[in-house]
Design a protein around this motif. Structure first.
Motif, PDB file in Angstrom:
ATOM      1  N   ALA A  56     -54.839  38.592   1.403  1.00 43.99           N
ATOM      2  CA  ALA A  56     -55.959  38.861   2.305  1.00 43.99           C
ATOM      3  C   ALA A  56     -56.698  37.566   2.615  1.00 43.99           C
ATOM      4  N   GLY A  57     -57.417  37.560   3.742  1.00 45.61           N
ATOM      5  CA  GLY A  57     -58.199  36.386   4.086  1.00 45.61           C
ATOM      6  C   GLY A  57     -58.407  36.262   5.585  1.00 45.61           C
ATOM      7  N   SER A  58     -58.827  35.082   5.986  1.00 41.19           N
ATOM      8  CA  SER A  58     -59.084  34.773   7.395  1.00 41.19           C
ATOM      9  C   SER A  58     -57.824  34.171   8.007  1.00 41.19           C
ATOM     10  N   SER A  82     -54.133  39.444   6.106  1.00 39.87           N
ATOM     11  CA  SER A  82     -55.187  38.560   6.601  1.00 39.87           C
ATOM     12  C   SER A  82     -55.377  38.733   8.103  1.00 39.87           C
ATOM     13  N   THR A  86     -62.412  36.118  10.466  1.00 44.03           N
ATOM     14  CA  THR A  86     -63.083  37.068   9.575  1.00 44.03           C
ATOM     15  C   THR A  86     -63.741  36.331   8.420  1.00 44.03           C
ATOM     16  N   GLN A  91     -62.997  40.894   5.253  1.00 48.26           N
ATOM     17  CA  GLN A  91     -61.778  40.875   4.439  1.00 48.26           C
ATOM     18  C   GLN A  91     -61.808  41.975   3.380  1.00 48.26           C
ATOM     19  N   LEU A 110     -56.695  36.822  -2.645  1.00 46.15           N
ATOM     20  CA  LEU A 110     -57.721  36.607  -1.635  1.00 46.15           C
ATOM     21  C   LEU A 110     -57.801  35.127  -1.292  1.00 46.15           C
TER      22      LEU A 110
END
Length: 299
Positions: A56-58, A82, A86, A91, A110
């Protein structure tokens, strides 16, 4: 005068009904597509899907690691959830969206950005409208309700009146919905594993000559604690990953109970970077190899 007012009211009512009908149809077609990452998660994964890890993330999470290569080398199964533009609150919403859609994972990696290590501003993210198809779900609607500001809140109201959201975000929602009617499998800037990469463009010469700096940071964002507790309730372990920056090495002195993979200063050459915050395709290959070596310690 009464006839005029009656006719105007009738016309406005007809226009409103047509608009509502179009917006409900648009929301339906978008919800059945894979255009945006939230739709992809719901419509592309098999029922009760399980992954060894989710990433997950930007945009830094989206473009730094090739999960397909990680999976091949470690014999695991990963998915990149991701989404570009964001912050940590968005997230966290994406992570909730994954688990509340009925899927599971052993680890959540993350990709944490420098700007969200110690705190996050309250408010909507730039791309939170991409969750509008799921505003009927309590966790999405509660997020909209608590983050959206202003007198008219189109995303909050979209739970009952999608016309507000599709009118306000017309280019971002209506046209993707229209395109999804003919090509529901289309994915907007990500592949079937959720990954994306930038081309081998390199940094401008003036940025390349900037001196490197070391920045001390603590992981004090309270959202991290909340996220870790949520993941524990889903039998999932949190790993924080700091992807490479150009020109900046982060010295992380205080962390939580979760492990941290800090590769902020791992790539020193400008040839690996699209800009100071993102690696290019060549850099992604190097970053993926480093990430794979570190991740192996936790499997």
């Amino acid at each position: 005068m009464k006839k005029f007012l009656r006719d105007v009211s009738l016309y406005l009512s007809v226009i409103l009904l047509i608009g509502m009908g179009i917006s409900f149809a648009a929301s339906y077609f978008l919800s059945k597509s894979q255009f945006y990452k939230p739709n992809f998660i719901v419509n592309n994964l098999g029922k009760n899907s399980h992954y060894t890890y989710i990433l997950a993330g930007s945009s830094r999470g989206l473009t730094t690691v090739n999960t397909e290569e990680v999976d091949r080398n470690l014999n695991v199964k990963g998915l990149n959830i991701s989404m570009d533009d964001t912050g940590l609150p968005s997230q966290f919403l994406m992570i909730k969206h994954y688990f509340e859609s009925g899927y599971t994972a052993d680890y959540c990696v993350l990709t944490l950005d420098l700007s969200h290590m110690e705190g996050s501003k309250n408010g909507l993210g730039d791309n939170d409208y991409r969750f509008v198809s799921y505003s009927d779900r309590d966790y999405v609607w509660e997020y909209f309700r608590s983050k959206e500001e202003g007198i008219v809140r189109p995303l909050t109201l979209s739970r009952y009146f999608p016309l507000f959201a599709f009118s306000y975000y017309n280019m971002e929602l209506f046209w993707p919905a229209l395109y999804s009617t003919v090509n529901p499998q289309f994915k907007n800037r990500f592949d079937s594993n959720g990954n994306y990469f930038y081309p081998d463009q390199v940094l401008p010469e003036d940025q390349e000559k900037e001196p490197w700096k070391t920045v001390p940071k603590t992981l004090g964002n309270p959202i991290l604690t909340e996220l870790e507790e949520y993941l524990k309730s889903k039998n999932c372990k949190l790993i924080v990953y700091v992807a490479p920056y150009y020109g900046t090495t982060l010295s992380i002195t205080e962390t939580g109970t979760y492990p941290v993979i800090n590769h902020s200063g791992a790539l020193k050459e400008a040839k690996y970077f699209f800009d100071i915050n993102h690696v290019n395709n060549l850099g992604r290959n190097e970053a993926t190899a480093l990430f794979t070596q570190s991740l192996e310690d936790y499997f």
